[in-house]
Design a protein around this motif. Structure first.
Motif, PDB file in Angstrom:
ATOM      1  N   UNK A  57     -15.144  21.082  19.437  1.00  0.00           N
ATOM      2  CA  UNK A  57     -13.722  20.789  19.306  1.00  0.00           C
ATOM      3  C   UNK A  57     -12.800  21.973  19.557  1.00  0.00           C
ATOM      4  N   UNK A  58     -13.350  23.183  19.622  1.00  0.00           N
ATOM      5  CA  UNK A  58     -12.520  24.339  19.925  1.00  0.00           C
ATOM      6  C   UNK A  58     -12.644  24.656  21.415  1.00  0.00           C
ATOM      7  N   UNK A  59     -11.480  24.863  22.046  1.00  0.00           N
ATOM      8  CA  UNK A  59     -11.545  25.169  23.478  1.00  0.00           C
ATOM      9  C   UNK A  59     -11.720  26.661  23.689  1.00  0.00           C
ATOM     10  N   UNK A  60     -12.686  27.019  24.501  1.00  0.00           N
ATOM     11  CA  UNK A  60     -12.923  28.422  24.826  1.00  0.00           C
ATOM     12  C   UNK A  60     -12.809  28.637  26.329  1.00  0.00           C
ATOM     13  N   UNK A  61     -12.263  29.802  26.706  1.00  0.00           N
ATOM     14  CA  UNK A  61     -12.280  30.169  28.128  1.00  0.00           C
ATOM     15  C   UNK A  61     -13.447  31.109  28.339  1.00  0.00           C
ATOM     16  N   UNK A  62     -14.136  30.928  29.472  1.00  0.00           N
ATOM     17  CA  UNK A  62     -15.305  31.763  29.754  1.00  0.00           C
ATOM     18  C   UNK A  62     -15.407  32.030  31.247  1.00  0.00           C
ATOM     19  N   UNK A  63     -16.306  32.909  31.589  1.00  0.00           N
ATOM     20  CA  UNK A  63     -16.547  33.247  32.988  1.00  0.00           C
ATOM     21  C   UNK A  63     -18.017  33.054  33.314  1.00  0.00           C
ATOM     22  N   UNK A  64     -18.268  32.682  34.561  1.00  0.00           N
ATOM     23  CA  UNK A  64     -19.646  32.660  35.037  1.00  0.00           C
ATOM     24  C   UNK A  64     -19.662  33.251  36.430  1.00  0.00           C
ATOM     25  N   UNK A 101     -23.577  30.316  21.190  1.00  0.00           N
ATOM     26  CA  UNK A 101     -22.697  29.192  20.908  1.00  0.00           C
ATOM     27  C   UNK A 101     -23.006  28.057  21.895  1.00  0.00           C
ATOM     28  N   UNK A 102     -23.250  26.846  21.325  1.00  0.00           N
ATOM     29  CA  UNK A 102     -23.549  25.695  22.184  1.00  0.00           C
ATOM     30  C   UNK A 102     -22.259  25.013  22.565  1.00  0.00           C
ATOM     31  N   UNK A 103     -22.123  24.734  23.850  1.00  0.00           N
ATOM     32  CA  UNK A 103     -20.858  24.185  24.331  1.00  0.00           C
ATOM     33  C   UNK A 103     -21.069  23.063  25.332  1.00  0.00           C
ATOM     34  N   UNK A 104     -20.003  22.320  25.570  1.00  0.00           N
ATOM     35  CA  UNK A 104     -19.967  21.370  26.679  1.00  0.00           C
ATOM     36  C   UNK A 104     -18.976  21.919  27.697  1.00  0.00           C
ATOM     37  N   UNK A 105     -19.360  21.881  28.970  1.00  0.00           N
ATOM     38  CA  UNK A 105     -18.446  22.362  30.017  1.00  0.00           C
ATOM     39  C   UNK A 105     -17.367  21.293  30.246  1.00  0.00           C
ATOM     40  N   UNK A 106     -16.117  21.701  30.141  1.00  0.00           N
ATOM     41  CA  UNK A 106     -15.025  20.744  30.401  1.00  0.00           C
ATOM     42  C   UNK A 106     -14.544  20.829  31.838  1.00  0.00           C
ATOM     43  N   UNK A 107     -14.216  22.033  32.243  1.00  0.00           N
ATOM     44  CA  UNK A 107     -13.791  22.255  33.639  1.00  0.00           C
ATOM     45  C   UNK A 107     -14.490  23.486  34.160  1.00  0.00           C
ATOM     46  N   UNK A 108     -14.837  23.460  35.440  1.00  0.00           N
ATOM     47  CA  UNK A 108     -15.398  24.642  36.097  1.00  0.00           C
ATOM     48  C   UNK A 108     -14.608  24.850  37.378  1.00  0.00           C
ATOM     49  N   UNK A 109     -13.839  25.924  37.406  1.00  0.00           N
ATOM     50  CA  UNK A 109     -12.974  26.148  38.563  1.00  0.00           C
ATOM     51  C   UNK A 109     -13.502  27.326  39.365  1.00  0.00           C
ATOM     52  N   UNK A 110     -13.876  27.035  40.587  1.00  0.00           N
ATOM     53  CA  UNK A 110     -14.446  28.078  41.436  1.00  0.00           C
ATOM     54  C   UNK A 110     -13.333  28.971  41.969  1.00  0.00           C
ATOM     55  N   UNK A 111     -13.411  30.286  41.661  1.00  0.00           N
ATOM     56  CA  UNK A 111     -12.335  31.200  42.036  1.00  0.00           C
ATOM     57  C   UNK A 111     -12.723  32.122  43.186  1.00  0.00           C
ATOM     58  N   UNK A 112     -13.928  31.991  43.698  1.00  0.00           N
ATOM     59  CA  UNK A 112     -14.366  32.909  44.746  1.00  0.00           C
ATOM     60  C   UNK A 112     -15.266  33.977  44.163  1.00  0.00           C
ATOM     61  N   UNK A 113     -14.654  34.917  43.421  1.00  0.00           N
ATOM     62  CA  UNK A 113     -15.463  35.996  42.848  1.00  0.00           C
ATOM     63  C   UNK A 113     -16.102  35.606  41.512  1.00  0.00           C
ATOM     64  N   UNK A 114     -15.689  34.494  40.947  1.00  0.00           N
ATOM     65  CA  UNK A 114     -16.242  34.056  39.655  1.00  0.00           C
ATOM     66  C   UNK A 114     -15.926  32.586  39.470  1.00  0.00           C
ATOM     67  N   UNK A 115     -16.507  32.009  38.424  1.00  0.00           N
ATOM     68  CA  UNK A 115     -16.139  30.640  38.070  1.00  0.00           C
ATOM     69  C   UNK A 115     -15.401  30.689  36.734  1.00  0.00           C
ATOM     70  N   UNK A 116     -14.245  30.085  36.733  1.00  0.00           N
ATOM     71  CA  UNK A 116     -13.406  30.048  35.553  1.00  0.00           C
ATOM     72  C   UNK A 116     -13.795  28.806  34.762  1.00  0.00           C
ATOM     73  N   UNK A 117     -14.158  28.988  33.481  1.00  0.00           N
ATOM     74  CA  UNK A 117     -14.686  27.860  32.722  1.00  0.00           C
ATOM     75  C   UNK A 117     -13.826  27.510  31.507  1.00  0.00           C
ATOM     76  N   UNK A 118     -13.689  26.223  31.280  1.00  0.00           N
ATOM     77  CA  UNK A 118     -13.100  25.735  30.034  1.00  0.00           C
ATOM     78  C   UNK A 118     -14.224  25.064  29.264  1.00  0.00           C
ATOM     79  N   UNK A 119     -14.518  25.598  28.078  1.00  0.00           N
ATOM     80  CA  UNK A 119     -15.648  25.093  27.303  1.00  0.00           C
ATOM     81  C   UNK A 119     -15.156  24.383  26.053  1.00  0.00           C
ATOM     82  N   UNK A 120     -15.968  23.414  25.601  1.00  0.00           N
ATOM     83  CA  UNK A 120     -15.659  22.762  24.334  1.00  0.00           C
ATOM     84  C   UNK A 120     -16.753  23.135  23.340  1.00  0.00           C
ATOM     85  N   UNK A 121     -16.366  23.896  22.314  1.00  0.00           N
ATOM     86  CA  UNK A 121     -17.331  24.298  21.297  1.00  0.00           C
ATOM     87  C   UNK A 121     -16.982  23.570  20.011  1.00  0.00           C
TER      88      UNK A 121
END
Lengths: 373, 284
Positions: free
Chosen positions: A341-348, A319-339
């Motif tokens: 027009x649909x918002x997806x939550x993801x991890x990196x 799935x191709x997405x645009x990164x909306x927010x990337x929140x650094x949590x320490x053990x992971x990065x919390x991501x809000x993606x735009x696919x």
């Protein structure tokens, strides 16, 4: 006195205690209804709790979990349904005769009694002979690392110490059922994590059937044998922590416990154990599990952010997405993606270099799809 | 515990308030005490003597009036408490008619003691409403003497009626500070109604109980108005006796002795109630 040492020496501390005993209780709630001003706070709750089991009632405020607990304790009379301890119908038994022990959010220590008298209160009410009282209170004090504090008044104790007095007071009467009403919410975050492990250990050693009420999903996952997720007075799902988290059955459970992407889409193809789903941002293959839907049906499903990861060669469901927010949590990065027009939550992974505005390719694990009712 | 710094300016600011108390109340108490020993006397010559004290303690009427007032003070305070505590408990829990009852009960607060006395007299006098009703119903053959009776029941009834709302206010705020969780915890641990009442409500409300008992005693012990209307012809209350001594017999120094006795008794009762409270709650 360090709180962490509380149960660090299990064998030694517990051997001398005859607080844990063979008589345990099964708890059965049959179609329990409790109304306030004609609004059902608890709406046909059915639940069986095994002897020695640790069951958590989890849900947002106003979901009926505390009302259920207080009805079990006898503070409320059910409007419909029955409460059984083993085979005994408890509906008309007053709270004082139910032999439950409740740990309150506010601890509810008696402010005019010292630590000793607080702990001994339940024994006095049961007219246990003095020598036996002394023995049991002394044991409970030792078990909770409270020895030497007998003469202190509750007002002179820290929150953690008050909590331990409340626990000692609850177990010293050898209750059939332990009831916990958000007992940790007044402690600071670190202590909370520590104490919940200790409560669990204590409960396992004493083997007392326990009902625990909380709105904190982490706490529920950490402490329970089984979790009962409640919403608007009804039970949404019952299961052990793993199955509740991994296999939510309703959108409420998926959304309330952990983070989830909850979407709906049409089934466009089916082969063997997989279905293909049509979503605004593409078509995806998912393991069907027990899904009965056929081609053309619209289904609702969820998947966790940790199942949406950066695409690697050969990965599933691109799935191709645009990164909306990337929140650094320490053990992971919390991501809000735009696919599209649909918002997806993801991890990196925390080492990933992702900035808002970046274009990226992610992939969704086909085993991660949980179909919802 | 954090200690706040108190500067000398702070003490200066206290002077208008504290100074007033020291000057007027302090000096009048001081003069009352000296007068009872004949010093700074307003009548006759000023000279130290214990004759006034001796005279009072050899005077049967004075002794009777001291004992009578003591009895009225104690019974009124205990009586008011016995009526007020259950009402305060009911009001704490709430339930149907709570607001109505709460406002109904406050009525006596707005009625002066003397007016209250006359209102109650209508009810309990020899040909009052209660007696006439009992006669009409044939329950009694002869009217009951409930007013100006020798024991002082009439006074006690009026005292209780008049002071109930006042005591209720104090008790209610005392009971309101008890958390529901505390009560639930007690019930959960096996306490029945009786245990919850005497091991939780009463000890936790003890500060309020104590304050209301002391204030009630002071009011009833030194009362003038109700005693003069509804009290027995003999003995007079200590306040009536003091008025008579001072204005009828012009014996101001002996009246001062009675004044000192009122103050000392009040202090002693306050001390006694505190000890009693410690004994009941088992703490200091």
């Amino acid at each position: 006195m360090v709180y962490g040492t509380l149960f660090s020496d299990p064998g030694e501390n517990y051997k001398t205690l005859d607080i844990g005993r063979e008589i345990m209780s099964r708890l059965i709630l049959k179609d329990l209804v409790k109304k306030f001003d004609n609004v059902a706070a608890v709406n046909h709750v059915r639940l069986e709790v095994e002897e020695g089991e640790f069951v958590t009632l989890l849900g947002p405020s106003g979901c009926g979990k505390t009302t259920t607990l207080r009805t079990i304790a006898g503070f409320y009379q059910p409007d419909e349904g029955e409460i059984y301890f083993n085979d005994k119908l408890m509906n008309n038994i007053p709270p004082a005769k139910r032999n439950t022990s409740m740990c309150f959010q506010s601890y509810a220590l008696f402010p005019h009694m010292n630590v000793w008298d607080n702990i001994a209160f339940g024994l006095k009410m049961r007219k246990i002979p003095q020598p036996e009282q002394k023995k049991r209170v002394a044991q409970a004090l030792e078990m909770m690392s409270l020895s030497g504090m007998e003469k202190r008044m509750p007002g002179q104790l820290s929150g953690g110490q008050q909590q331990r007095v409340a626990l000692a007071r609850a177990i010293v009467t050898q209750p059939d059922i332990l009831l916990f009403d958000e007992p940790l919410s007044n402690l600071d975050a670190k202590l909370r994590v520590q104490v919940r492990v200790e409560i669990k250990e204590m409960q396992k050693r004493l083997g007392i059937t326990s009902i625990y009420v909380t709105h904190d999903q982490d706490e529920a996952l950490a402490i329970s044998d089984r979790i009962v997720v409640m919403n608007q007075g009804q039970i949404e799902q019952v299961g052990d922590p793993q199955s509740i988290y991994l296999h939510p059955m309703t959108s409420f459970v998926a959304g309330f416990i952990g983070l989830a992407n909850i979407l709906s889409g049409q089934v466009v193809a089916r082969k063997e154990n997989q279905v293909q789903l049509e979503l605004p941002f593409g078509r995806f293959w998912a393991f069907a599990g027990g899904l009965r839907a056929s081609v053309g049906d619209t289904v609702r499903f969820s998947f966790r952010p940790e199942n949406v990861v950066q695409y690697r060669e050969g990965g599933p469901n691109k799935v191709s997405v645009t990164i909306q927010h990337a929140i650094f949590m320490g053990d992971a990065i919390d991501l809000f993606l735009d696919a599209k027009g649909t918002r997806l939550r993801a991890r990196a992974e925390s080492t990933a270099k992702l900035k808002p505005g970046d274009l990226a390719v992610f992939s969704i694990d086909e085993t991660a799809f949980q179909f919802l009712e | 515990m954090e200690r706040k710094n108190v500067s000398s300016i702070d003490y200066l600011l206290l002077i208008p308030g504290v100074g007033f108390i020291l000057l007027f109340i302090g000096s009048s108490i001081f003069i009352t005490i000296t007068q009872s020993f004949g010093v700074l006397s307003v009548t006759g010559k000023s000279q130290f003597t214990i004759e006034n004290w001796k005279a009072i303690f050899h005077d049967k009427e004075s002794l009777d009036s001291i004992l009578f007032s003591l009895k009225i003070g104690l019974l009124s305070s205990v009586g008011t408490l016995l009526f007020a505590f259950p009402i305060a408990l009911f009001l704490r829990k709430g339930g149907a008619g709570k607001r109505f009852l709460a406002s109904l009960i406050k009525i006596p607060l707005f009625i002066p003691a003397l007016v209250a006395a006359f209102l109650i007299i209508n009810l309990i006098s020899y040909h009052g409403i209660v007696n006439e009703a009992l006669l009409a119903l044939g329950i009694i053959k002869k009217p009951l003497r409930m007013l100006n009776d020798k024991f002082g029941w009439g006074v006690i009834v009026i005292q209780v009626w008049k002071n109930l709302p006042f005591v209720l206010l104090i008790l209610s705020s005392s009971l309101a500070s008890i958390r529901d969780d505390t009560i639930d915890a007690a019930r959960n641990l096996g306490a029945g109604t009786f245990s919850v009442l005497f091991r939780i409500y009463v000890p936790l409300a003890m500060p309020g109980i104590l304050v209301s008992m002391i204030l009630m005693f002071i009011k009833a012990f030194g009362d003038f108005a109700i005693m003069s209307v509804a009290g027995p012809t003999y003995p007079p209350s200590i306040a009536l006796r003091m008025r008579n001594t001072a204005t009828l017999f012009q014996e101001w120094d002996k009246a001062a002795v009675l004044g000192v006795i009122i103050i000392l008794t009040t202090l002693f009762i306050t001390w006694l109630y505190s000890r009693l409270a410690e004994f009941v709650t088992g703490r200091k």
